[in-house]
Design a protein around this motif. Sequence first.
Motif, PDB file in Angstrom:
ATOM      1  N   UNK A 103      -2.257  17.906  -1.729  1.00  0.00           N
ATOM      2  CA  UNK A 103      -3.437  18.711  -2.037  1.00  0.00           C
ATOM      3  C   UNK A 103      -3.283  20.050  -1.318  1.00  0.00           C
ATOM      4  N   UNK A 104      -3.140  21.111  -2.101  1.00  0.00           N
ATOM      5  CA  UNK A 104      -3.063  22.450  -1.493  1.00  0.00           C
ATOM      6  C   UNK A 104      -4.507  22.890  -1.287  1.00  0.00           C
TER       7      UNK A 104
ATOM      8  N   UNK B  96      -8.130  26.356   3.648  1.00  0.00           N
ATOM      9  CA  UNK B  96      -7.401  26.683   4.872  1.00  0.00           C
ATOM     10  C   UNK B  96      -6.525  27.923   4.732  1.00  0.00           C
ATOM     11  N   UNK B  97      -6.618  28.586   3.582  1.00  0.00           N
ATOM     12  CA  UNK B  97      -5.867  29.831   3.386  1.00  0.00           C
ATOM     13  C   UNK B  97      -6.795  31.014   3.626  1.00  0.00           C
ATOM     14  N   UNK B  98      -6.284  32.026   4.292  1.00  0.00           N
ATOM     15  CA  UNK B  98      -7.127  33.192   4.551  1.00  0.00           C
ATOM     16  C   UNK B  98      -7.110  34.164   3.387  1.00  0.00           C
TER      17      UNK B  98
ATOM     18  N   UNK C  40      -2.597  31.487  -0.988  1.00  0.00           N
ATOM     19  CA  UNK C  40      -2.875  30.196  -1.647  1.00  0.00           C
ATOM     20  C   UNK C  40      -2.116  30.120  -2.977  1.00  0.00           C
ATOM     21  N   UNK C  41      -2.194  31.218  -3.731  1.00  0.00           N
ATOM     22  CA  UNK C  41      -1.561  31.229  -5.064  1.00  0.00           C
ATOM     23  C   UNK C  41      -0.044  31.124  -4.977  1.00  0.00           C
ATOM     24  N   UNK C  42       0.546  31.774  -3.955  1.00  0.00           N
ATOM     25  CA  UNK C  42       2.017  31.788  -3.896  1.00  0.00           C
ATOM     26  C   UNK C  42       2.570  30.564  -3.155  1.00  0.00           C
ATOM     27  N   UNK C  43       1.670  29.694  -2.646  1.00  0.00           N
ATOM     28  CA  UNK C  43       2.155  28.522  -1.896  1.00  0.00           C
ATOM     29  C   UNK C  43       3.050  27.670  -2.820  1.00  0.00           C
TER      30      UNK C  43
ATOM     31  N   UNK D 275      -8.609  26.587  10.712  1.00  0.00           N
ATOM     32  CA  UNK D 275      -8.758  25.217  11.210  1.00  0.00           C
ATOM     33  C   UNK D 275     -10.050  24.564  10.728  1.00  0.00           C
ATOM     34  N   UNK D 276     -11.065  25.391  10.450  1.00  0.00           N
ATOM     35  CA  UNK D 276     -12.293  24.844   9.861  1.00  0.00           C
ATOM     36  C   UNK D 276     -11.935  24.214   8.507  1.00  0.00           C
TER      37      UNK D 276
END
Length: 267
Positions: free
Chosen positions: A51-52, A56-58, A63-66, A120-121
């Motif tokens: 699950x991406x 947790x991405x700023x 997020x898109x390029x993960x 981390x939240x």
Amino acid sequence: MKIFKDRHILQKEIFNKPISFVPTMGGLHKGHISLIKKSKKYKKKTLVSIFVNPKQFNKKSDFKSYPKNKLRDISILKKLKVNYLYMPSIKDIYGFRPKNKIYLHNFSKRLCGKYRKSHFKGVVNVMNRMIEIIKPKKIFMGKKDYQQLFLIKKFLYKYKINTKIIECNTIRENNGVACSSRNLLLKSNDIKIASYIYRYINKIKHSFNDNKFNFIKNKIIELGAQKVDYIEIYNTKKNFKRSKKYTRHCKIFFAYYINNIRLIDNV
Ligand code: AMP
């Protein structure tokens, strides 16, 4: 291997079964595989999640390029004879109100927490939900992400959740670079730079102290990093107390960028 996308169907299947859980964001590599192999040594069913987690991405672009490679990941997990794979949608994870609130220990403000606000939240949020859904007996987590592992331990302790974290050693490529899904975003020259940086920090770790911070930071930039977020020493046995020198039970934690890709490690 049974694959689940819906938490209710998963919960019916695993009800009352002791589960060893390996949470991942996919883009599987040797580090993930070592966690799974360790989990399989216990006489429990192994459940891997992919699950991406957007929370947790700023940056949306990050997020898109993960790196995502569902078919390759499934084939790896089948070969490893994993019992269950949980690949939820964002709605399946975030479409309910969890029993426990997010609890963040103060250490969340240090290291990556200082540079990636709300990271981390997002991590504790998703783990809180995964733990409520799966109720695992054990969770296998890598020391590569030591701060994350520590914060999840503190979260479990806070709510007296009967789940044990099994800490797993960092797996590295032959050139010393810690395996990471993000390495897939690096070009071959970037990997060479990451390798020089790892070797350099590993070599000087015994003489490292806070006074040398600027010198070491500049050296890392000279080796090819674009920017250094932090390089700090903590004692992992003393509740992550900051240390000025590298002594027993200490680790040097560092985060830096190569070509806009952020890498973290500890030695
Ligand atoms: P990720 O998919 O990056 O969220 O990582 C999932 C789990 O694998 C986390 O517990 C990580 O700490 C662990 N992990 C990632 N890289 C490594 C590595 N090189 N060695 C051991 N564990 C790792």
